[in-house]
Design an enzyme around this catalytic site. Structure first.
Site, short mmCIF file in Angstrom:
data_model
loop_
_atom_site.label_atom_id
_atom_site.label_comp_id
_atom_site.label_asym_id
_atom_site.label_seq_id
_atom_site.Cartn_x
_atom_site.Cartn_y
_atom_site.Cartn_z
CB THR A 1 52.35 2.46 -8.14
OG1 THR A 1 52.75 3.68 -7.85
CG2 THR A 1 51.06 1.90 -7.65
CE LYS B 1 52.22 13.36 -8.58
NZ LYS B 1 51.47 13.34 -7.32
CG ASP C 1 45.82 4.19 1.32
OD1 ASP C 1 45.80 3.40 0.42
OD2 ASP C 1 46.79 4.95 1.08
CG ASP D 1 39.33 5.11 -6.06
OD1 ASP D 1 39.96 5.96 -6.30
OD2 ASP D 1 38.84 4.18 -7.05
CB VAL D 2 41.77 10.31 -4.38
CG1 VAL D 2 42.13 10.22 -3.19
CG2 VAL D 2 42.72 9.83 -5.61
CG ASN E 1 50.64 11.57 -0.37
OD1 ASN E 1 51.62 12.01 -0.53
ND2 ASN E 1 50.33 10.23 -0.02
CE1 TYR F 1 53.72 10.24 -10.69
CE2 TYR F 1 55.64 11.62 -11.35
CZ TYR F 1 54.85 10.96 -10.31
OH TYR F 1 55.32 11.18 -8.91
CG MET G 1 56.56 11.10 0.49
SD MET G 1 56.77 12.22 -0.79
CE MET G 1 55.49 11.69 -2.11
#
Length: 250
Positions: free
Chosen positions: A193, A159, A36, A62-63, A89, A155, A17
């Site tokens: 992943t 989110k 990225d 690396d976010v 994202n 997860y 995405m």
């Protein structure tokens, strides 16, 4: 062009995405920072954009690391003078495990999916305030609204954190002209992943709960992001946009 002359930063933009979003924003006139950890893949996306006549550059990011966020935003503003669009994202799946209560995986998922978005918002807001406003789009998920089987609880929790973080910052930053919205994809092509969610049997079961009866496409999410990035959505903030084939309507 729907985002002509705007400057965008897209995280997790080397594939999926993120890559679709970076290409679309560039096609619609934005200068795009492709951020990225995967340099070769990210540079490939940049090359595609430039071949099509767009403007892009790669940023290694690396976010989960704040210093890297500071450097990335500084590089974007140093090169192009401002930041108008931020697409948070980058994320990792919670389905690649047989231990749904693994503590180390909890920490890793929360670091990337929740902390990473928080840091992006923090540093994006700071520069957008200086520029008089902007649009931040955070990628949540249907998993941020409902619980699911065979997915690590981190997860869902991460989110859901993105979903409420979005609304909180939208309320706080509206006066500064900064809009903040979340996009909630449903069943999409597997992530790099992915584990259980890449299993055809599991995906078939999920499809039973999708009224449109098919998997979504990454470009369909990218167009939702483009809408929220553009001035067409100028009176929208704190909104969650479900791109899920009707999954959450069931």
């Amino acid at each position: 062009m729907r985002v002509a002359n705007k400057v965008a930063l897209v995280t997790g933009a080397a594939s999926g995405m993120g890559a679709a979003t970076a290409r679309l924003l560039a096609r619609e006139g934005a200068r795009v920072a492709v951020a990225d950890m995967l340099e070769a893949e990210g540079q490939s996306v940049v090359a595609e954009i430039e071949k099509a006549g767009g403007t892009a550059r790669f940023l290694r990011l690396d976010v989960a690391e704040e210093e890297q966020w500071e450097a990335a935003v500084a590089e974007v503003t140093g090169a192009w003078g401002r930041l108008d669009i931020l697409v948070n994202n980058a994320g990792i799946s919670g389905s690649n495990t047989n231990n749904l209560y693994d503590t180390a995986l909890w920490d890793r998922i929360m670091a990337v999916n929740a902390r990473g978005v928080f840091l992006g918002v923090k540093h994006g807001v700071a520069v957008m305030r200086q520029g008089g406003g902007g649009s931040i789009i955070n990628l949540s998920s249907i998993s941020g609204v409902v619980g699911q089987q065979r997915i690590h609880c981190a997860y869902n929790a991460s989110k859901a954190a993105v979903r409420l973080l979005t609304k909180s910052v939208a309320v706080q930053e509206g006066a500064a002209g900064i809009r903040v919205n979340s996009v909630h994809p449903g069943l999409m092509p597997p992530m790099r992943t992915s584990g259980a969610t890449a299993d055809p049997v599991f995906r078939a079961k999920m499809l039973n709960h999708v009224p449109l009866g098919r998997t979504g496409e990454v470009d369909e999410v990218a167009y939702a992001i483009l809408f929220l990035a553009s001035d067409e959505s100028a009176y929208m903030t704190g909104t969650e946009l479900h791109v899920d084939g009707g999954y959450l309507a069931c």
